[in-house]
Design a protein around this motif. Structure first.
Motif, PDB file in Angstrom:
ATOM      1  N   GLY A 150      60.815  67.090 118.290  1.00 37.97           N
ATOM      2  CA  GLY A 150      61.404  66.971 119.617  1.00 37.97           C
ATOM      3  C   GLY A 150      60.854  65.789 120.385  1.00 37.97           C
ATOM      4  N   ARG A 151      59.584  65.498 120.192  1.00 39.17           N
ATOM      5  CA  ARG A 151      58.971  64.358 120.871  1.00 39.17           C
ATOM      6  C   ARG A 151      59.572  63.046 120.375  1.00 39.17           C
ATOM      7  N   LEU A 152      59.811  62.949 119.076  1.00 39.77           N
ATOM      8  CA  LEU A 152      60.373  61.726 118.516  1.00 39.77           C
ATOM      9  C   LEU A 152      61.828  61.541 118.949  1.00 39.77           C
ATOM     10  N   VAL A 153      62.564  62.644 119.005  1.00 41.95           N
ATOM     11  CA  VAL A 153      63.949  62.563 119.475  1.00 41.95           C
ATOM     12  C   VAL A 153      63.983  62.082 120.920  1.00 41.95           C
ATOM     13  N   THR A 154      63.037  62.560 121.731  1.00 40.93           N
ATOM     14  CA  THR A 154      62.970  62.134 123.126  1.00 40.93           C
ATOM     15  C   THR A 154      62.739  60.631 123.241  1.00 40.93           C
ATOM     16  N   ARG A 155      61.910  60.083 122.348  1.00 38.22           N
ATOM     17  CA  ARG A 155      61.641  58.642 122.393  1.00 38.22           C
ATOM     18  C   ARG A 155      62.921  57.834 122.212  1.00 38.22           C
ATOM     19  N   ALA A 156      63.754  58.250 121.273  1.00 39.16           N
ATOM     20  CA  ALA A 156      64.957  57.475 120.945  1.00 39.16           C
ATOM     21  C   ALA A 156      66.139  57.796 121.841  1.00 39.16           C
ATOM     22  N   THR A 157      66.020  58.820 122.679  1.00 41.88           N
ATOM     23  CA  THR A 157      67.149  59.202 123.527  1.00 41.88           C
ATOM     24  C   THR A 157      66.806  59.037 125.003  1.00 41.88           C
ATOM     25  N   SER A 158      66.149  60.032 125.594  1.00 40.39           N
ATOM     26  CA  SER A 158      65.946  60.007 127.050  1.00 40.39           C
ATOM     27  C   SER A 158      65.045  58.869 127.494  1.00 40.39           C
ATOM     28  N   ASP A 159      63.989  58.549 126.705  1.00 42.17           N
ATOM     29  CA  ASP A 159      63.119  57.441 127.113  1.00 42.17           C
ATOM     30  C   ASP A 159      63.870  56.113 127.097  1.00 42.17           C
ATOM     31  N   VAL A 160      64.734  55.932 126.115  1.00 41.31           N
ATOM     32  CA  VAL A 160      65.530  54.703 126.061  1.00 41.31           C
ATOM     33  C   VAL A 160      66.567  54.692 127.180  1.00 41.31           C
ATOM     34  N   ASP A 161      67.136  55.853 127.487  1.00 35.37           N
ATOM     35  CA  ASP A 161      68.100  55.927 128.588  1.00 35.37           C
ATOM     36  C   ASP A 161      67.451  55.544 129.917  1.00 35.37           C
ATOM     37  N   VAL A 162      66.196  55.939 130.097  1.00 33.86           N
ATOM     38  CA  VAL A 162      65.478  55.571 131.322  1.00 33.86           C
ATOM     39  C   VAL A 162      65.292  54.063 131.391  1.00 33.86           C
ATOM     40  N   LEU A 163      65.037  53.432 130.251  1.00 36.23           N
ATOM     41  CA  LEU A 163      64.926  51.971 130.236  1.00 36.23           C
ATOM     42  C   LEU A 163      66.260  51.321 130.598  1.00 36.23           C
ATOM     43  N   ASN A 164      67.360  51.950 130.191  1.00 36.62           N
ATOM     44  CA  ASN A 164      68.667  51.430 130.572  1.00 36.62           C
ATOM     45  C   ASN A 164      68.819  51.440 132.088  1.00 36.62           C
ATOM     46  N   GLU A 165      68.338  52.499 132.723  1.00 45.39           N
ATOM     47  CA  GLU A 165      68.375  52.548 134.187  1.00 45.39           C
ATOM     48  C   GLU A 165      67.495  51.458 134.782  1.00 45.39           C
ATOM     49  N   LEU A 166      66.395  51.150 134.102  1.00 41.72           N
ATOM     50  CA  LEU A 166      65.531  50.075 134.596  1.00 41.72           C
ATOM     51  C   LEU A 166      66.282  48.763 134.649  1.00 41.72           C
ATOM     52  N   PHE A 167      67.003  48.427 133.581  1.00 43.86           N
ATOM     53  CA  PHE A 167      67.704  47.148 133.522  1.00 43.86           C
ATOM     54  C   PHE A 167      68.933  47.121 134.428  1.00 43.86           C
ATOM     55  N   THR A 168      69.679  48.234 134.442  1.00 42.37           N
ATOM     56  CA  THR A 168      70.957  48.211 135.148  1.00 42.37           C
ATOM     57  C   THR A 168      70.873  48.680 136.592  1.00 42.37           C
ATOM     58  N   SER A 169      69.876  49.522 136.911  1.00 42.98           N
ATOM     59  CA  SER A 169      69.768  50.055 138.265  1.00 42.98           C
ATOM     60  C   SER A 169      68.429  49.758 138.912  1.00 42.98           C
ATOM     61  N   GLY A 170      67.385  49.729 138.125  1.00 44.19           N
ATOM     62  CA  GLY A 170      66.057  49.576 138.690  1.00 44.19           C
ATOM     63  C   GLY A 170      65.729  48.161 139.105  1.00 44.19           C
ATOM     64  N   LEU A 171      65.469  47.293 138.125  1.00 42.18           N
ATOM     65  CA  LEU A 171      65.059  45.918 138.431  1.00 42.18           C
ATOM     66  C   LEU A 171      66.146  45.170 139.188  1.00 42.18           C
ATOM     67  N   VAL A 172      67.390  45.383 138.771  1.00 39.03           N
ATOM     68  CA  VAL A 172      68.489  44.679 139.432  1.00 39.03           C
ATOM     69  C   VAL A 172      68.596  45.105 140.885  1.00 39.03           C
ATOM     70  N   ALA A 173      68.519  46.424 141.119  1.00 40.46           N
ATOM     71  CA  ALA A 173      68.617  46.912 142.494  1.00 40.46           C
ATOM     72  C   ALA A 173      67.439  46.454 143.333  1.00 40.46           C
ATOM     73  N   VAL A 174      66.244  46.460 142.737  1.00 40.55           N
ATOM     74  CA  VAL A 174      65.060  45.986 143.459  1.00 40.55           C
ATOM     75  C   VAL A 174      65.218  44.514 143.806  1.00 40.55           C
ATOM     76  N   ALA A 175      65.676  43.732 142.818  1.00 42.65           N
ATOM     77  CA  ALA A 175      65.890  42.307 143.092  1.00 42.65           C
ATOM     78  C   ALA A 175      66.938  42.115 144.181  1.00 42.65           C
ATOM     79  N   GLY A 176      68.008  42.927 144.138  1.00 46.06           N
ATOM     80  CA  GLY A 176      69.038  42.826 145.171  1.00 46.06           C
ATOM     81  C   GLY A 176      68.510  43.194 146.545  1.00 46.06           C
ATOM     82  N   ASP A 177      67.687  44.256 146.606  1.00 48.90           N
ATOM     83  CA  ASP A 177      67.125  44.666 147.892  1.00 48.90           C
ATOM     84  C   ASP A 177      66.183  43.593 148.447  1.00 48.90           C
ATOM     85  N   ILE A 178      65.377  43.016 147.565  1.00 47.00           N
ATOM     86  CA  ILE A 178      64.454  41.963 148.013  1.00 47.00           C
ATOM     87  C   ILE A 178      65.227  40.743 148.503  1.00 47.00           C
TER      88      ILE A 178
END
Length: 616
Positions: A150-178
């Motif tokens: 279950g831990r390995l499945v989490t690495r390839a699924t939810s942890d990667v999905d969170v990184l997708n939010e980083l690129f598409t919503s996190g860093l971009v939104a932070v850069a936009g707000d700044i």
């Protein structure tokens, strides 16, 4: 599954992980995945900058409309003055047209930016998942023994999905707000430095509140992640053992254990919600405080003529927008935290280096003589708790060697070492007269057909489970292997025969049928070695007799090692090896070992007695 054991037996490591703070080193590593798409990322950033600049332009248009047409102020100046007509009606219409054009362009650039960044993010996530899965294929079996699936499945699924939010919503939104903050304060400073300083008077309070929120949110976020890890671990363990849970009427205790973890998760989330519930109204209150200062002081300066009314109205409009990015930054802080935590766990997995099983300096030869030899082999899974102790034996080409012994004697360990799933601590193992350390693991394993005690069937058809989608395996060879393994009569009685779908974990097939599929899978490839590890343990007596009757044909021309619990399947073996407490206790034929009256003889008597009782 007591509360003390089940709640995160494997999640304890998760509980020890560091708070996922912003880490430049992690972002540098993530940049490696973004670099192939740097052109798209640059285009997205350019669109973001343009959108931020357009977003702060409309208060400037308000200032121009008021100071030039609604309440003309001779001292007020703007960059648009040379372009605007003198007529108030025409001027207002011109400003309205400019505003609509800005609004339209802002919407188009925002839509293009979102699409471009998500297009990039999805490709980055695909590359990361591909690398994670490829890396997992290289890790040794020992790693999977100590790491829950279950831990390995989490690495390839939810942890990667969170990184997708980083690129598409996190860093971009932070850069936009700044960028929005920079553009807004730049426009405010251009209009009136004095009013800008008035508005910035509340900035120290905002910074203090944001700092306190960040520290509290960091801890609450870490608690939430730990609770989620415990919850996922418990669910995976419970669902994997649902048969045992129901068999032993453990449902009520499982529900109580789940309630305890669920309550911990609720409390952790409530602490995070409480932090947001305090922070956002407080920041909004400070925003209104800044607006109040603008109204009081700015109104006084409008009356005495030092500031125009248009400038004050523009500042009030900026005031409703400036603090929104600050609130958004606090919201995106959670995304950044989650992304950094996910990146840490992903890179921790990718930094787990597989053992170097190759010796490049060794000559690369094909198998010449199909023989196996163990020379004084010692092995322990942990420390010096020896499972095998000074084990030595040899299997001649074409010979069938049987290995028997009590549970825990080390029988299956022989197979694990022979196939290099684990590395021995002392001694040597030779295949074809060549140390297995000189073999490439892939080439070594390609010499063996193996049937393990617990067969693993994959989702797909029966034919796909036998051939494993190997292009070299034909439908005819699959049917021949199924026939030799006595599987054909079970398969051909089904409506779709070899195209019959196998469900998860072999659902739809009996334990014996699953074992026969594994037997056919091993036989479909012509390999010089055959290893059977308790291969008939899950087969009913009738099927076992069928397999035993065909063994002479199946073993012809193969060097075979047969690990057996049922001694009736190995009577024809040329030699039988008896393991006892990790050592070779006896060796000989069936008749010789019975006559010796040792461990084998006792095993045979006990099994004969058991079979006689069953026959009654």
């Amino acid at each position: 599954m007591s509360n003390g054991r089940s709640i995160g037996r494997y999640a304890a490591r998760e509980a020890d992980e560091k708070a996922a703070l912003y880490d430049a080193a992690l972002l540098r590593r993530l940049w490696r995945y973004l670099r192939p798409y740097s052109g798209l990322a640059a285009a997205s950033l350019a669109l973001l900058m343009l959108n931020s600049a357009l977003g702060v332009s409309w208060p400037l248009l308000t200032q121009v409309a008021v100071d030039r047409y609604l309440k003309p102020d001779p001292t007020a100046e703007s960059l648009l003055d040379p372009l605007l007509p003198a007529s108030p009606v025409e001027g207002i219409l011109w400003i309205l047209a400019i505003y609509l054009a800005v609004l339209t362009l802002s919407s188009l650039t925002r839509a293009a930016q979102i699409q471009t960044m998500n297009f990039t993010g999805q490709r980055v996530m695909r590359d990361i998942r591909r690398e994670i899965f490829g890396h997992l294929q290289k890790l040794p079996v020992a790693y999977f023994d100590r790491t829950p699936s279950g831990r390995l499945v989490t690495r390839a699924t939810s942890d990667v999905d969170v990184l997708n939010e980083l690129f598409t919503s996190g860093l971009v939104a932070v850069a936009g707000d700044i960028l929005t903050l920079v553009c807004a304060f730049g426009a405010m400073a251009y209009l009136s430095p004095s009013l800008t300083l008035v508005y910035l008077a509340v900035a120290p309070l905002v910074l203090v509140v944001s700092f306190v929120f960040r520290r509290f949110a960091r801890k609450s976020f870490r608690d939430v992640r730990h609770a989620v890890a415990k919850l996922a671990s418990f669910l995976q363990e419970c669902f994997a053992g649902i048969t045992e849970v129901q068999l032993f009427n453990h449902e009520r205790q499982a529900v109580r254990d789940f309630d305890a973890i669920n309550e911990e998760h609720r409390r952790a989330n409530y602490r995070a919600i409480r932090a947001h519930a305090v922070f956002f109204p407080l920041v909004e209150w400070l925003n209104y405080l800044g607006l109040a200062l603008l109204v009081v002081l700015g109104g006084a300066w409008v009356v005495d003529g030092s500031v125009s009314l248009g400038v004050l109205l523009a500042f009030l409009q900026y005031g409703t927008r400036v603090f929104r990015p600050i609130q958004d930054l606090a919201e995106k802080y959670n995304i950044l935290q989650a992304a950094m935590a996910g990146a840490e766990r992903i890179f921790e997995l990718l930094d787990t280096r597989p053992p170097d099983l190759s010796r490049p300096a060794a000559p690369c030869r094909e198998l010449e003589v199909p023989s196996v030899e163990f020379r004084n082999v010692w092995f322990a899974y942990k420390d010096e708790n020896w499972v095998l102790k000074d084990v030595s034996f040899e299997v001649e080409p074409g010979e069938m060697l049987a290995v028997v012994g009590h549970t825990g004697a080390g029988k299956s360990t022989l197979v694990n070492l022979l196939l290099r799933f684990y590395e021995i601590q002392r001694g040597a193992i030779l295949v074809g007269g060549r140390d297995i350390g000189d073999w490439d693991p892939e080439a070594l394993r390609a010499q063996f057909s193996v049937v393990l005690q617990d067969p693993c069937l994959l989702a797909g058809s029966i034919a796909e489970n036998i051939g494993l989608n190997d292009e070299a395996v034909t439908n005819e060879s699959i049917r021949r292997a199924a026939s030799n393994a006595n599987l054909a009569r079970h398969v051909e009685s089904r409506p779709r025969q070899y195209d019959e779908e196998v469900l998860e974990r072999g659902g739809g097939l009996s334990s014996g049928q699953k074992q026969l599929v594994a037997f056919a899978r091993a036989l479909v490839r012509e390999r010089p070695f055959l290893v059977l590890d308790e291969a008939t343990s899950s087969v009913d007596p009738d099927t076992e007799r069928d397999i035993r009757d065909t063994l002479s044909k199946l073993l012809t021309g193969r060097t075979s090692i047969v690990i057996a619990h049922r001694l009736s399947t190995i009577r024809r073996a040329r030699r039988i090896l008896v393991l006892h407490r990790g050592r070779v206790q006896e060796s000989g034929t069936h008749e010789e070992l019975l006559a010796a009256g040792g461990v084998y003889s006792r095993l045979h008597k006990l099994q004969s007695l058991f079979e006689a009782v069953q026959a009654r």
